[in-house]
Design a protein around this motif. Structure first.
Motif, short mmCIF file in Angstrom:
data_model
loop_
_atom_site.label_atom_id
_atom_site.label_comp_id
_atom_site.label_asym_id
_atom_site.label_seq_id
_atom_site.Cartn_x
_atom_site.Cartn_y
_atom_site.Cartn_z
N ASN A 261 0.81 -1.22 0.00
CA ASN A 261 0.00 0.00 0.00
C ASN A 261 0.84 1.27 0.00
O ASN A 261 0.45 2.28 -0.59
CB ASN A 261 -0.94 0.01 1.20
CG ASN A 261 -2.16 -0.87 0.99
OD1 ASN A 261 -2.45 -1.28 -0.13
ND2 ASN A 261 -2.86 -1.18 2.06
N SER A 286 -4.27 -3.17 -7.62
CA SER A 286 -3.80 -3.40 -6.25
C SER A 286 -4.39 -4.70 -5.72
O SER A 286 -5.45 -5.15 -6.17
CB SER A 286 -4.22 -2.23 -5.36
OG SER A 286 -3.85 -2.45 -4.01
N LYS A 293 -9.36 2.46 -0.98
CA LYS A 293 -9.18 2.15 -2.40
C LYS A 293 -10.49 2.29 -3.18
O LYS A 293 -10.47 2.47 -4.39
CB LYS A 293 -8.62 0.73 -2.55
CG LYS A 293 -7.21 0.60 -1.99
CD LYS A 293 -6.71 -0.83 -2.03
CE LYS A 293 -5.37 -0.95 -1.33
NZ LYS A 293 -4.86 -2.35 -1.29
N THR A 302 -9.04 -3.61 -7.63
CA THR A 302 -8.38 -4.56 -6.75
C THR A 302 -8.91 -5.96 -7.00
O THR A 302 -9.96 -6.15 -7.61
CB THR A 302 -8.63 -4.22 -5.26
OG1 THR A 302 -10.02 -4.41 -4.98
CG2 THR A 302 -8.24 -2.81 -4.93
#
Length: 338
Positions: A261, A286, A293, A302
């Motif tokens: 992160n 991510s 996020k 993500t």
């Protein structure tokens, strides 16, 4: 020592009280009445058998219940000792995590919420350091009724964790193979990562290069590295692997993937500084989702397991005592950044 036997004998005349219940309550009464105190050695199984006339199985069952409740601890080749004077608690649980990252905080809060109110929960952090994990397990073994552990991918892990009775052990987060039959609630990395990449293939191929920041000797799963290599090879995608992100290095026309992160925040700051639009000028992916996020820079794409669900399943294991073997699914969450 005589007073401990007296506390147990006093319960002989109570109707419907089994010998097991008599033994457990007798030890509890001995603590409550200050007959024994924290750290005191309790009578051996053989001495209790001779004094009380109880079967070995009855006494061992009683000691196991007292250990599970955190009132008694077993020390290897030394005997049984008073571990807590808080006799009102029903269970002591040790939770061993990597660190207090956002997703592990989610696990902790959900896990604690779903435990009974009288359960005592202690949290320990090994920070992906095998020596720290070894020290933690050595210090806490025999003192808790349940051990919930996020393991480290290391050749020593199996030998360290074998010191915990398997019927009191739950592996969470990452799966590491061990001898024997044990419970786990974990996520899967390799196939889940490859599947996420494949679902994103059409958008990834719009960019010139797919850049992955992989940090060896950290908690970054090597399975993700294998999936990245497989994906770029099978689809003929230009891909590169770097060990860490250098601030200012972000470049238009590339997709960036990081698990860390801190690196993600640095990338987003560089996008702002260089006036690059995530999802248009650059792509960003991510691992492990959280609320930040979802909202930052219009949303970061993500793929993540559900740590809340993992925690709920772990709490079921603790409260029910029933064995569990479950892999929590991983989900791709598509947002503006890719």
């Amino acid at each position: 020592m005589r007073d401990i036997y007296d506390q147990i004998h006093e319960l002989e005349g109570i109707p419907r009280l089994t010998k097991h219940e008599q033994f457990v309550q007798g030890i509890i009464n001995a603590v409550d009445n200050k007959v024994v105190a924290l750290g005191d050695l309790l009578p051996s199984v053989n001495k209790l058998m001779n004094e009380l006339g109880f079967a070995r199985e009855t006494i061992m069952k009683g000691y196991k219940e007292l250990i599970k409740r955190g009132i008694v601890e077993s020390r290897n080749r030394m005997g049984f000792f008073i571990a807590s004077e808080d006799t009102g608690q029903s269970l002591r649980v040790a939770l061993v995590l990597y660190a207090f990252d956002t997703f592990q905080e989610t696990f902790y809060k959900t896990f604690k919420k779903h435990l009974d109110q009288d359960v005592h929960l202690d949290v320990f952090f090994h920070h992906n350091n095998i020596d720290i994990l070894d020290t933690i397990i050595n210090n806490i073994r025999g003192k808790y009724g349940i051990y919930v552990v996020a393991p480290i991918p290391n050749p020593r892990t199996k030998d360290i964790l074998k010191n915990i009775p398997l019927n009191k052990f739950l592996m969470i987060d990452r799966f590491e193979q061990m001898d024997g039959d044990f419970s786990y609630v974990t996520q899967e990395f390799e196939q889940a990562t490859y599947k996420a990449f494949c679902e994103l293939k059409d958008v990834i191929t719009r960019y010139d290069e797919f850049v992955f920041y992989y940090r060896p000797s950290t908690d970054t799963p090597i399975e993700i590295l294998r999936s990245f290599k497989r994906f770029i090879k099978e689809y003929g995608i230009k891909g590169t692997i770097h060990t860490e992100y250098t601030p200012g290095a972000i470049t238009k026309g590339k997709v960036y993937f990081t698990i860390n992160n801190t690196e993600l925040w640095a990338m987003l700051k560089d996008c702002i500084d260089k006036n690059l639009d995530p999802g248009a000028d650059v792509g960003i992916l991510s691992h492990n989702d959280d609320m930040v996020k979802e909202i930052i820079c219009g949303g970061i794409t993500t793929y993540s397991t559900d740590f809340g669900l993992m925690a709920e399943e772990a709490a079921v294991f603790v409260t029910s005592g029933k064995a569990i073997k479950k892999i929590i699914p991983t989900t791709l969450i598509r947002r503006k950044s890719l």
